[in-house]
Motif scaffolding. Structure first.
Motif, PDB file in Angstrom:
ATOM      1  N   PHE A 249       0.827  -1.193   0.000  1.00  0.00           N
ATOM      2  CA  PHE A 249       0.000   0.000   0.000  1.00  0.00           C
ATOM      3  C   PHE A 249       0.866   1.248   0.000  1.00  0.00           C
ATOM      4  O   PHE A 249       1.889   1.302   0.680  1.00  0.00           O
ATOM      5  CB  PHE A 249      -0.928   0.015   1.221  1.00  0.00           C
ATOM      6  CG  PHE A 249      -1.939  -1.099   1.216  1.00  0.00           C
ATOM      7  CD1 PHE A 249      -3.105  -0.985   0.477  1.00  0.00           C
ATOM      8  CD2 PHE A 249      -1.708  -2.271   1.923  1.00  0.00           C
ATOM      9  CE1 PHE A 249      -4.034  -2.013   0.459  1.00  0.00           C
ATOM     10  CE2 PHE A 249      -2.630  -3.299   1.906  1.00  0.00           C
ATOM     11  CZ  PHE A 249      -3.798  -3.178   1.165  1.00  0.00           C
ATOM     12  N   TYR A 250       0.422   2.233  -0.778  1.00  0.00           N
ATOM     13  CA  TYR A 250       1.108   3.514  -0.846  1.00  0.00           C
ATOM     14  C   TYR A 250       0.083   4.627  -0.688  1.00  0.00           C
ATOM     15  O   TYR A 250      -1.058   4.505  -1.132  1.00  0.00           O
ATOM     16  CB  TYR A 250       1.825   3.677  -2.192  1.00  0.00           C
ATOM     17  CG  TYR A 250       2.854   2.607  -2.470  1.00  0.00           C
ATOM     18  CD1 TYR A 250       4.180   2.773  -2.091  1.00  0.00           C
ATOM     19  CD2 TYR A 250       2.485   1.430  -3.125  1.00  0.00           C
ATOM     20  CE1 TYR A 250       5.122   1.773  -2.354  1.00  0.00           C
ATOM     21  CE2 TYR A 250       3.414   0.438  -3.387  1.00  0.00           C
ATOM     22  CZ  TYR A 250       4.734   0.605  -2.991  1.00  0.00           C
ATOM     23  OH  TYR A 250       5.657  -0.372  -3.239  1.00  0.00           O
ATOM     24  N   ILE A 251       0.500   5.719  -0.049  1.00  0.00           N
ATOM     25  CA  ILE A 251      -0.367   6.887   0.072  1.00  0.00           C
ATOM     26  C   ILE A 251      -0.143   7.788  -1.151  1.00  0.00           C
ATOM     27  O   ILE A 251       1.001   8.010  -1.566  1.00  0.00           O
ATOM     28  CB  ILE A 251      -0.073   7.652   1.376  1.00  0.00           C
ATOM     29  CG1 ILE A 251      -0.669   6.889   2.556  1.00  0.00           C
ATOM     30  CG2 ILE A 251      -0.636   9.060   1.344  1.00  0.00           C
ATOM     31  CD1 ILE A 251      -2.193   6.858   2.590  1.00  0.00           C
ATOM     32  N   LEU A 252      -1.235   8.268  -1.718  1.00  0.00           N
ATOM     33  CA  LEU A 252      -1.182   9.055  -2.948  1.00  0.00           C
ATOM     34  C   LEU A 252      -0.343  10.312  -2.788  1.00  0.00           C
ATOM     35  O   LEU A 252       0.427  10.682  -3.674  1.00  0.00           O
ATOM     36  CB  LEU A 252      -2.607   9.414  -3.380  1.00  0.00           C
ATOM     37  CG  LEU A 252      -2.806  10.096  -4.719  1.00  0.00           C
ATOM     38  CD1 LEU A 252      -2.191   9.297  -5.859  1.00  0.00           C
ATOM     39  CD2 LEU A 252      -4.302  10.306  -4.971  1.00  0.00           C
ATOM     40  N   ASN A 253      -0.492  11.003  -1.655  1.00  0.00           N
ATOM     41  CA  ASN A 253       0.299  12.193  -1.349  1.00  0.00           C
ATOM     42  C   ASN A 253       0.867  12.070   0.054  1.00  0.00           C
ATOM     43  O   ASN A 253       0.158  11.657   0.965  1.00  0.00           O
ATOM     44  CB  ASN A 253      -0.572  13.462  -1.392  1.00  0.00           C
ATOM     45  CG  ASN A 253      -0.916  13.888  -2.791  1.00  0.00           C
ATOM     46  OD1 ASN A 253      -1.693  13.225  -3.458  1.00  0.00           O
ATOM     47  ND2 ASN A 253      -0.356  14.994  -3.241  1.00  0.00           N
ATOM     48  N   GLN A 254       2.109  12.460   0.247  1.00  0.00           N
ATOM     49  CA  GLN A 254       2.702  12.395   1.579  1.00  0.00           C
ATOM     50  C   GLN A 254       2.028  13.361   2.550  1.00  0.00           C
ATOM     51  O   GLN A 254       2.101  13.202   3.743  1.00  0.00           O
ATOM     52  CB  GLN A 254       4.206  12.680   1.498  1.00  0.00           C
ATOM     53  CG  GLN A 254       5.003  11.567   0.857  1.00  0.00           C
ATOM     54  CD  GLN A 254       4.798  10.225   1.535  1.00  0.00           C
ATOM     55  OE1 GLN A 254       4.920  10.113   2.746  1.00  0.00           O
ATOM     56  NE2 GLN A 254       4.468   9.200   0.755  1.00  0.00           N
ATOM     57  N   GLY A 255       1.367  14.380   2.021  1.00  0.00           N
ATOM     58  CA  GLY A 255       0.728  15.370   2.884  1.00  0.00           C
ATOM     59  C   GLY A 255      -0.659  14.986   3.354  1.00  0.00           C
ATOM     60  O   GLY A 255      -1.369  15.813   3.941  1.00  0.00           O
ATOM     61  N   LEU A 256      -1.083  13.747   3.120  1.00  0.00           N
ATOM     62  CA  LEU A 256      -2.430  13.335   3.506  1.00  0.00           C
ATOM     63  C   LEU A 256      -2.482  12.979   4.998  1.00  0.00           C
ATOM     64  O   LEU A 256      -2.671  11.827   5.392  1.00  0.00           O
ATOM     65  CB  LEU A 256      -2.890  12.161   2.652  1.00  0.00           C
ATOM     66  CG  LEU A 256      -3.306  12.532   1.222  1.00  0.00           C
ATOM     67  CD1 LEU A 256      -3.661  11.308   0.409  1.00  0.00           C
ATOM     68  CD2 LEU A 256      -4.466  13.506   1.229  1.00  0.00           C
ATOM     69  N   ILE A 257      -2.337  14.010   5.810  1.00  0.00           N
ATOM     70  CA  ILE A 257      -2.340  13.856   7.268  1.00  0.00           C
ATOM     71  C   ILE A 257      -3.322  14.859   7.861  1.00  0.00           C
ATOM     72  O   ILE A 257      -3.231  16.061   7.596  1.00  0.00           O
ATOM     73  CB  ILE A 257      -0.941  14.106   7.862  1.00  0.00           C
ATOM     74  CG1 ILE A 257       0.083  13.140   7.254  1.00  0.00           C
ATOM     75  CG2 ILE A 257      -0.972  13.978   9.385  1.00  0.00           C
ATOM     76  CD1 ILE A 257       1.516  13.465   7.640  1.00  0.00           C
TER      77      ILE A 257
END
Length: 302
Positions: A249-257
Motif C-alpha cells: 500500500f502507498y499513500i497518494l500524497n505524503q501530505g495526507l495527514i
C-alpha cells in the motif's frame, strides 16, 4: 512505557464499563488499543448500540458529539479537547439559516462532519458511505448539501436531483491533485488507485475506485491487485496492512495527514479514563433536533 499504559487502560476500561472507539485516521497505537475502529457511519451505529456506560471517543469533536447525541445516558469522553474539524467549522447555524431562506423548498442533507447545532438545523444526515443512497431516497428534487462541496459534487454525478453545494471542504483531501495520480501511475502501472469522495472531482474521475474509508478497506481486501495506492488520510494504512499483510500500500500524497486526528495519544486515552477528560455534552434542545437527523440516516442505512 506503552505496555504499562496499555495495561492501565485495560484495567480502567473494565472498572468503568468503558468502550474505546477510534476512527481509522487515528495513530496506530490508538487504533490498536481500541475496542472498535470504524468510519463515521460505523462509529455512529456503534455509539447507538453499545451497552457500555462510558464511551472514549478517539476522533474529533463532531464525532464525540454524535455519540453524545445518540447516547445521552452515557458518559462520552473526547481524550483531546482541541481535536476539531476545519470543514465542520466552515458552516454555522446562522449561515445555514440564510441559505435555507434562499432555497425554502430544498431538503437539507448534512454531512456528519458538522456540529450538533448544524445537524439540528438540517433535515437528515449522511456519511461518505451512504450519501448517494440518502440523497436518492429523499422525496424532493432539490437538495441543499452541507458542508462538503466535493462529496456533494460526487453525489450530484449519481443522481438526477438538483444539488446545491456549500463551499466547504476537507483541507486534507482537498489538497490531492489529479497530477498526483498521473505521477504514481507512471511509477506503479500495475497498482489500483482508491480515493475518498472528499477529493476533488478530477481526482475522483481518475481513480479506479471511490469510497469511504470503510468501503476502501473492503475493496482493498477483495481486490486481486497486489499493489494499491490510497488517496485518503494516511491513518488508514494501519488497518489496510492488518487486513492484507501480503499486499503493498502507498499513500497518494505524503501530505495526507489530518493533524487533528493525530492529536490523540495513549496518554490522552488514559487521562480520559482516569479523570473523565473531556466530557462531551449537547444542550437538550439541540440534541433532540440533531438526533432526529441522525436517526433518519441510521434508519435508511440499515
Amino acid at each position: 512505557m506503552n505496555t504499562e499504559l496499555i495495561e492501565r487502560i485495560k484495567e480502567l476500561k473494565e472498572e468503568r464499563n468503558a468502550i474505546i472507539m477510534a476512527h481509522y485516521y487515528q495513530i496506530d497505537e490508538v487504533q490498536a488499543v481500541a475496542d472498535y475502529t470504524g468510519d463515521s457511519l460505523g462509529l455512529s451505529r456503534k455509539a447507538a448500540e453499545t451497552d457500555a456506560e462510558v464511551i472514549v471517543f478517539c476522533g474529533v469533536d463532531f464525532m464525540a458529539e454524535s455519540a453524545a447525541i445518540l447516547s445521552p445516558d452515557k458518559t462520552v469522553l473526547l481524550p483531546e479537547i482541541d481535536a476539531g474539524c476545519p470543514m465542520a467549522d466552515m458552516v454555522s447555524v446562522d449561515a445555514l439559516r440564510q441559505k435555507k431562506a434562499e432555497y425554502p423548498n430544498a431538503t437539507v442533507v448534512c454531512y456528519v462532519n458538522s456540529s450538533a447545532a448544524v445537524k439540528a438545523e438540517s433535515d437528515i444526515c449522511c456519511t461518505s458511505s451512504n450519501a448517494v443512497d440518502i440523497v436518492n431516497s429523499i422525496d424532493n428534487d432539490q437538495i441543499l448539501f452541507v458542508p462538503d462541496q466535493n462529496l456533494g459534487n460526487y453525489v450530484s454525478q449519481q443522481t438526477d436531483k438538483e444539488i446545491i453545494l456549500w463551499e466547504g471542504f476537507c483541507i486534507t483531501h482537498h489538497r490531492v491533485k489529479s497530477n498526483s495520480i498521473e505521477k504514481v501511475r507512471e511509477l506503479h502501472s500495475d497498482a489500483e488507485v482508491l480515493v475518498h469522495p472528499e477529493c476533488r472531482q478530477k481526482v475522483v474521475e481518475l481513480a479506479d475506485f471511490v469510497g469511504s474509508t470503510a468501503q476502501i478497506l473492503k475493496y482493498a481486501h477483495e481486490s486481486k491487485a497486489e499493489k494499491l495506492i490510497v488517496g485518503t488520510e494516511m491513518g488508514i494504512l494501519y488497518q489496510l496492512q492488518e487486513d492484507n499483510p501480503n499486499k503493498e500500500f502507498y499513500i497518494l500524497n505524503q501530505g495526507l495527514i489530518c493533524q487533528n486526528m493525530k492529536k490523540t495519544s495513549l496518554s490522552n486515552v488514559l487521562k480520559a479514563l482516569e479523570d473523565n477528560k473531556y466530557q462531551i455534552t449537547v444542550e437538550e434542545e439541540v440534541r433532540v433536533g440533531a438526533k432526529r437527523s441522525l436517526d433518519k440516516m441510521l434508519e435508511l442505512s440499515k
